[in-house]
Design a protein around this motif. Structure first.
Motif, PDB file in Angstrom:
ATOM      1  N   LYS A  31       8.380  23.261  68.046  1.00  0.00           N
ATOM      2  CA  LYS A  31       9.616  22.501  68.228  1.00  0.00           C
ATOM      3  C   LYS A  31      10.324  22.292  66.904  1.00  0.00           C
ATOM      4  N   LEU A  32       9.562  22.115  65.861  1.00  0.00           N
ATOM      5  CA  LEU A  32      10.143  21.949  64.540  1.00  0.00           C
ATOM      6  C   LEU A  32      10.509  23.292  63.919  1.00  0.00           C
ATOM      7  N   TYR A  33       9.648  24.283  64.123  1.00  0.00           N
ATOM      8  CA  TYR A  33       9.874  25.626  63.575  1.00  0.00           C
ATOM      9  C   TYR A  33       9.751  26.655  64.697  1.00  0.00           C
ATOM     10  N   PRO A  34      10.777  26.802  65.522  1.00  0.00           N
ATOM     11  CA  PRO A  34      10.697  27.797  66.603  1.00  0.00           C
ATOM     12  C   PRO A  34      10.676  29.210  66.055  1.00  0.00           C
ATOM     13  N   ASP A  35      10.037  30.111  66.782  1.00  0.00           N
ATOM     14  CA  ASP A  35      10.062  31.521  66.404  1.00  0.00           C
ATOM     15  C   ASP A  35      11.456  32.075  66.663  1.00  0.00           C
ATOM     16  N   ILE A  36      11.891  32.987  65.795  1.00  0.00           N
ATOM     17  CA  ILE A  36      13.267  33.491  65.829  1.00  0.00           C
ATOM     18  C   ILE A  36      13.256  35.010  66.007  1.00  0.00           C
ATOM     19  N   GLY A  37      14.076  35.503  66.936  1.00  0.00           N
ATOM     20  CA  GLY A  37      14.223  36.941  67.153  1.00  0.00           C
ATOM     21  C   GLY A  37      15.590  37.432  66.695  1.00  0.00           C
TER      22      GLY A  37
END
Length: 303
Positions: free
Chosen positions: A121-127
């Motif tokens: 939630k703090l560091y979502p994975d990014i595509g």
């Protein structure tokens, strides 16, 4: 009236400055894209890739080029680029890359099973999708950033319904389970999350030495330096040009290399020659071999 002209002049100067800044950024982006395309073309000469890599590199976007250039700036070498393009899992001990890539054009939140110890939630994975990276996926680690290229983007998760690409993504997962290799856009890589590729690892552990150990180590280093100084030149010159006197030789052992330290961009790459050999040089070498063979025959092959 003067203030009106002054405001118009300042506004014109600001627009001109922004235009010049935009032109400089565009020029820099073109240079980065050219450099990354050359790296891809070089690594494509050796090793097996899926078809279309070089053609895809010609349509490389600035955002894709920036990601690969950032990895190269953190020590990625041309041989390692092969694994990156094949989906190798990369760890970089630099958390700033997470935010930088997160803000890149075309980035979007993604769901993945990587690094579950991180608060998603703090560091979502990014595509991010692209011609070369296909689907770039990155996220945070405890002390840095991870990144991995995927062959097939996945859209499932949240409120999105499954798509055909999700089924292909699941097929790639099956390949991963059977081969223990990541399925990247241009091949398979053994560098998985369990056996990742490390770039710029933070390995330095500062520690202090006891006074007796420090004195002994300093004496040994001074002896080594003195021996090197004598053997590198004549003894007379070595005496006239002594090295600089550094009081803390032991302290220098913990200093890190510069940003460009290490084996360089090409690392342990295979070296090959693409130029056509000189006919004149080839003729001279043939004559030399013939003369050597004739001499050996006359002398009975002994030296």
């Amino acid at each position: 009236m003067e203030r009106k002209h002054t405001r118009a002049f300042v506004s014109h100067a600001q627009r001109h400055g922004r235009a010049a800044s935009d032109a400089a950024r565009a020029e820099q982006a073109d240079l980065v894209r050219t450099r990354v395309r050359l790296m891809i073309e070089i690594t494509a000469r050796a090793g097996a890739y899926r078809k279309g890599l070089v053609q895809a590199a010609e349509r490389l976007s600035p955002e894709e080029a920036e990601i690969l250039a950032d990895l190269e700036g953190h020590g990625l070498q041309v041989p390692q680029l092969r694994d990156v393009l094949r989906g190798g899992h990369v760890l970089v001990d630099d958390p700033r890359l997470y935010e930088k890539w997160r803000l890149a054009k075309g980035s979007h939140p993604r769901i993945s099973s990587h690094h579950r110890d991180i608060d998603k939630k703090l560091y979502p994975d990014i595509g991010m999708r692209g011609q070369v990276v296909r689907e770039k996926l990155h996220g945070r680690t405890v002390q840095g950033t991870w990144v991995q290229l995927e062959k097939t983007p996945a859209a499932f998760g949240g409120s999105k319904l499954p798509r055909p690409s999700d089924l292909r993504h699941l097929m790639d997962y099956v390949v991963y389970k059977f081969t223990d290799s990541n399925v990247g856009p241009w091949g398979l890589s053994r560098m998985t999350e369990r056996r990742p590729m490390y770039l710029s690892p933070v390995l330095a552990m500062p520690t202090s030495l006891s006074p007796p150990v420090a004195r002994s180590l300093t004496q040994a280093l001074r002896r080594i330096e003195a021996n090197d100084d004598v053997t590198s030149a004549s003894q007379e010159l070595a005496g006239r040009f002594p090295p600089p006197d550094r009081p803390d030789l032991a302290g220098e052992l913990g200093q890190a290399l510069s940003d460009r330290g290490g084996r360089g961009l090409f690392g342990n790459s295979d070296v090959w020659v693409t130029q056509t050999p000189s006919r004149t040089a080839a003729a001279v070498l043939r004559e030399s071999r013939k003369a050597t063979a004739a001499d050996d025959w006359r002398t009975g092959g002994s030296s």
